[in-house]
Design an enzyme around this catalytic site. Structure first.
Site, PDB file in Angstrom:
ATOM      1  N   ALA A 156       0.868  -1.188   0.000  1.00 32.04           N
ATOM      2  CA  ALA A 156       0.000   0.000   0.000  1.00 32.04           C
ATOM      3  C   ALA A 156       0.904   1.236   0.000  1.00 32.04           C
ATOM      4  O   ALA A 156       0.798   2.117   0.849  1.00 32.04           O
ATOM      5  CB  ALA A 156      -0.970   0.001   1.179  1.00 32.04           C
TER       6      ALA A 156
ATOM      7  N   HIS B 153       3.062   4.540  -0.368  1.00 29.36           N
ATOM      8  CA  HIS B 153       2.821   5.977  -0.485  1.00 29.36           C
ATOM      9  C   HIS B 153       4.176   6.672  -0.605  1.00 29.36           C
ATOM     10  O   HIS B 153       5.224   6.004  -0.620  1.00 29.36           O
ATOM     11  CB  HIS B 153       2.014   6.479   0.715  1.00 29.36           C
ATOM     12  CG  HIS B 153       2.585   6.045   2.045  1.00 29.36           C
ATOM     13  ND1 HIS B 153       3.803   6.480   2.501  1.00 29.36           N
ATOM     14  CD2 HIS B 153       2.113   5.186   2.990  1.00 29.36           C
ATOM     15  CE1 HIS B 153       4.053   5.943   3.675  1.00 29.36           C
ATOM     16  NE2 HIS B 153       3.049   5.134   3.998  1.00 29.36           N
TER      17      HIS B 153
ATOM     18  N   HIS C  49       7.099   5.517   1.674  1.00 27.15           N
ATOM     19  CA  HIS C  49       7.825   4.331   1.195  1.00 27.15           C
ATOM     20  C   HIS C  49       8.730   4.701   0.022  1.00 27.15           C
ATOM     21  O   HIS C  49       9.884   4.290  -0.047  1.00 27.15           O
ATOM     22  CB  HIS C  49       6.842   3.269   0.693  1.00 27.15           C
ATOM     23  CG  HIS C  49       5.919   2.726   1.740  1.00 27.15           C
ATOM     24  ND1 HIS C  49       4.557   2.915   1.681  1.00 27.15           N
ATOM     25  CD2 HIS C  49       6.143   1.981   2.843  1.00 27.15           C
ATOM     26  CE1 HIS C  49       3.986   2.308   2.706  1.00 27.15           C
ATOM     27  NE2 HIS C  49       4.925   1.732   3.433  1.00 27.15           N
TER      28      HIS C  49
ATOM     29  N   GLY D  30      12.096   3.927   7.810  1.00 30.77           N
ATOM     30  CA  GLY D  30      11.622   5.297   8.013  1.00 30.77           C
ATOM     31  C   GLY D  30      11.653   5.676   9.480  1.00 30.77           C
ATOM     32  O   GLY D  30      11.336   4.857  10.345  1.00 30.77           O
TER      33      GLY D  30
ATOM     34  N   LYS E 180       9.550   7.479  10.746  1.00 23.18           N
ATOM     35  CA  LYS E 180       8.145   7.531  11.172  1.00 23.18           C
ATOM     36  C   LYS E 180       7.911   6.486  12.253  1.00 23.18           C
ATOM     37  O   LYS E 180       7.204   6.721  13.227  1.00 23.18           O
ATOM     38  CB  LYS E 180       7.247   7.245   9.959  1.00 23.18           C
ATOM     39  CG  LYS E 180       5.963   7.986   9.946  1.00 23.18           C
ATOM     40  CD  LYS E 180       4.849   7.275  10.647  1.00 23.18           C
ATOM     41  CE  LYS E 180       4.227   6.229   9.760  1.00 23.18           C
ATOM     42  NZ  LYS E 180       3.500   5.242  10.585  1.00 23.18           N
ATOM     43  N   ASP E 181       8.530   5.313  12.075  1.00 20.13           N
ATOM     44  CA  ASP E 181       8.447   4.234  13.067  1.00 20.13           C
ATOM     45  C   ASP E 181       9.783   4.195  13.807  1.00 20.13           C
ATOM     46  O   ASP E 181      10.602   3.298  13.609  1.00 20.13           O
ATOM     47  CB  ASP E 181       8.146   2.919  12.371  1.00 20.13           C
ATOM     48  CG  ASP E 181       6.864   3.017  11.555  1.00 20.13           C
ATOM     49  OD1 ASP E 181       5.789   2.996  12.164  1.00 20.13           O
ATOM     50  OD2 ASP E 181       6.942   3.190  10.314  1.00 20.13           O
TER      51      ASP E 181
ATOM     52  N   GLN F 246      10.742   1.125  15.955  1.00 16.63           N
ATOM     53  CA  GLN F 246      11.052  -0.002  15.072  1.00 16.63           C
ATOM     54  C   GLN F 246      12.473   0.150  14.499  1.00 16.63           C
ATOM     55  O   GLN F 246      13.259  -0.801  14.506  1.00 16.63           O
ATOM     56  CB  GLN F 246      10.032  -0.045  13.934  1.00 16.63           C
ATOM     57  CG  GLN F 246      10.419  -0.924  12.758  1.00 16.63           C
ATOM     58  CD  GLN F 246       9.292  -1.057  11.746  1.00 16.63           C
ATOM     59  OE1 GLN F 246       8.345  -1.790  11.978  1.00 16.63           O
ATOM     60  NE2 GLN F 246       9.371  -0.365  10.632  1.00 16.63           N
TER      61      GLN F 246
ATOM     62  N   VAL G 276       8.110  11.524   5.824  1.00 15.05           N
ATOM     63  CA  VAL G 276       7.430  12.239   4.743  1.00 15.05           C
ATOM     64  C   VAL G 276       6.001  12.537   5.207  1.00 15.05           C
ATOM     65  O   VAL G 276       5.311  11.641   5.716  1.00 15.05           O
ATOM     66  CB  VAL G 276       7.421  11.418   3.439  1.00 15.05           C
ATOM     67  CG1 VAL G 276       6.659  12.147   2.342  1.00 15.05           C
ATOM     68  CG2 VAL G 276       8.857  11.139   2.993  1.00 15.05           C
TER      69      VAL G 276
HETATM   70  P1  PAJ Z   1       5.377  -0.345   6.471  1.00 16.49           P
HETATM   71  O1  PAJ Z   1       4.452   0.234   7.471  1.00 16.49           O
HETATM   72  O2  PAJ Z   1       4.878  -0.696   5.119  1.00 16.49           O
HETATM   73  O3  PAJ Z   1       6.581   0.653   6.310  1.00 16.49           O
HETATM   74  C1  PAJ Z   1       7.695   0.318   5.518  1.00 16.49           C
HETATM   75  C2  PAJ Z   1       8.791   1.344   5.767  1.00 16.49           C
HETATM   76  O4  PAJ Z   1       8.333   2.625   5.342  1.00 16.49           O
HETATM   77  C3  PAJ Z   1       9.137   1.449   7.273  1.00 16.49           C
HETATM   78  O5  PAJ Z   1      10.539   1.544   7.421  1.00 16.49           O
HETATM   79  C4  PAJ Z   1       8.427   2.728   7.668  1.00 16.49           C
HETATM   80  O6  PAJ Z   1       9.030   3.390   8.764  1.00 16.49           O
HETATM   81  C5  PAJ Z   1       8.558   3.549   6.380  1.00 16.49           C
HETATM   82  N1  PAJ Z   1       7.575   4.631   6.357  1.00 16.49           N
HETATM   83  C6  PAJ Z   1       6.236   4.532   6.542  1.00 16.49           C
HETATM   84  N2  PAJ Z   1       5.656   5.753   6.501  1.00 16.49           N
HETATM   85  C7  PAJ Z   1       6.650   6.646   6.309  1.00 16.49           C
HETATM   86  C8  PAJ Z   1       6.712   8.082   6.194  1.00 16.49           C
HETATM   87  N3  PAJ Z   1       5.614   8.829   6.264  1.00 16.49           N
HETATM   88  N4  PAJ Z   1       7.909   8.651   5.987  1.00 16.49           N
HETATM   89  C9  PAJ Z   1       9.038   7.907   5.920  1.00 16.49           C
HETATM   90  N5  PAJ Z   1       9.058   6.561   6.031  1.00 16.49           N
HETATM   91  C10 PAJ Z   1       7.881   5.939   6.221  1.00 16.49           C
HETATM   92  O7  PAJ Z   1       7.135  -0.811   8.846  1.00 16.49           O
HETATM   93  C11 PAJ Z   1       6.728  -1.785   8.244  1.00 16.49           C
HETATM   94  O8  PAJ Z   1       6.037  -1.697   7.048  1.00 16.49           O
HETATM   95  C12 PAJ Z   1       6.968  -3.208   8.720  1.00 16.49           C
HETATM   96  O9  PAJ Z   1       6.999  -3.219  10.121  1.00 16.49           O
HETATM   97  C13 PAJ Z   1       8.261  -3.846   8.133  1.00 16.49           C
HETATM   98  C14 PAJ Z   1       9.525  -3.075   8.558  1.00 16.49           C
HETATM   99  C15 PAJ Z   1       8.177  -3.922   6.607  1.00 16.49           C
HETATM  100  C16 PAJ Z   1       8.394  -5.294   8.687  1.00 16.49           C
HETATM  101  O10 PAJ Z   1       7.281  -6.051   8.368  1.00 16.49           O
END
Ligand code: PAJ
Length: 284
Positions: A23, A25, A28, A138, A140-141, A144, A167
């Site tokens: 999904a 955005h 990612h 990211g 954002k987490d 993590q 972002v």
């Molecule tokens: P997901 O939520 O899909 O996020 C994938 C990566 O994108 C993560 O490292 C997250 O921190 C980053 N990300 C999400 N939103 C962001 C934003 N607004 N700005 C910058 N980076 C952003 O996080 C996961 O998946 C899972 O826990 C995963 C690490 C893939 C393990 O399953």
């Protein structure tokens, strides 16, 4: 995937991995763009990891958009998209888990028991399969990213963990795959997270270093929004995620709140140049 990774290594390419749950955005895609700059070959993974969702969480309804995701990735010109099936990643007899003690139990870990065990396990598996030189996450987490960095350090992994900026949407809301769950009223209300962090930023600029005062500044803003159900609003050490009383080293202002059934996170990074505690560098 392993064969392809071996080929990339044999050709002396610098391989970068961007793990995602799809999904996709702009958040990612910013990780992919950064990986494209650093590496000669980039792999993205899309895997909605069942092990990191609690029994009452949104695994079944988590947004899935494989077609548009692969189109977005193709448009960025990456070399590989890895989309494993849950049964390949976790066959019937699967029994090995990674747990990063301490840091995994606080904040997100307290609200979502077992979540980080699922995250560290899947990320270690992905790193083992792809064997990248760099892996991108990211801020954002933030918790993590800190847990994964700690795991990579503790387990002597070869991959360098790169943490990239948040972002945001034009109105400040941090991009998230879960934002699509928000109804219009909650979507509007959710901007309060960013405003609460801006209040911390203002306090820091005024010279406030006392963590309680910074926390009050966040809470004062959050409490003005009745649709926000605050889970936590804390000032923590950026490495350990333990609460601090005074901001003098790299720290995070961390927020989690629910809007309806949707839980959203946001944070602000506070960093100091060595020997200068007067003027912190603040990243929203
Ligand atoms: P997901 O939520 O899909 O996020 C994938 C990566 O994108 C993560 O490292 C997250 O921190 C980053 N990300 C999400 N939103 C962001 C934003 N607004 N700005 C910058 N980076 C952003 O996080 C996961 O998946 C899972 O826990 C995963 C690490 C893939 C393990 O399953």
């Amino acid at each position: 995937m392993k064969e392809l990774a071996h080929q990339e290594h044999a050709a002396h390419r610098i391989l970068g991995l961007v793990p995602t749950m799809g999904a996709l955005h702009e958040g990612h895609l910013s990780l992919i763009k950064r990986a494209r700059q650093d590496c000669t070959s980039v792999a993205a993974s899309i895997f909605v990891n069942p092990k990191q969702f609690g029994p009452a969480e949104d695994f079944a309804k988590y947004p899935r958009a494989q077609q548009t995701d692969t189109e977005k990735l193709a448009a960025l010109g990456i070399q590989c998209v890895f989309i494993p099936e849950p049964a390949e990643m976790y066959p019937q007899d699967y029994s090995t888990y990674v747990n990063v003690d301490g840091i995994s139990e606080r904040l997100e870990g307290r609200t979502r028991p077992g979540h980080f065990r699922g995250v560290s396990t899947v990320v270690l598996k992905l790193l083992q399969i792809v064997q990248p030189q760099f892996a991108y996450f990211g801020r954002k987490d933030a918790q993590q990213a800190a847990i994964i960095s700690r795991m990579a350090h503790d387990l002597n992994l070869d991959a360098e963990i790169v943490v990239c900026p948040i972002v945001r949407e034009a109105d400040g809301l941090a991009m998230s795959s879960r934002n699509v769950y928000l109804n219009p009223a909650d979507r509007q209300a959710a901007t309060v997270l960013h405003r609460a962090l801006q209040a911390v930023q203002n306090e820091l600029h005024k010279g406030t270093r006392d963590a309680l005062q910074l926390q009050f500044a966040m809470r004062r803003v959050l409490e003005q929004e009745p649709r926000a159900k605050i889970d936590y609003a804390e000032i923590v050490d950026a490495r350990t995620f333990e609460p601090v009383t005074h901001v003098a080293r790299s720290s995070y202002a961390l927020l989690a709140a629910k809007f309806g059934e949707t839980r959203l996170l946001d944070n602000l990074l506070i960093e100091f140049n060595p020997g200068n505690t007067n003027e912190p560098r603040i990243e929203l």
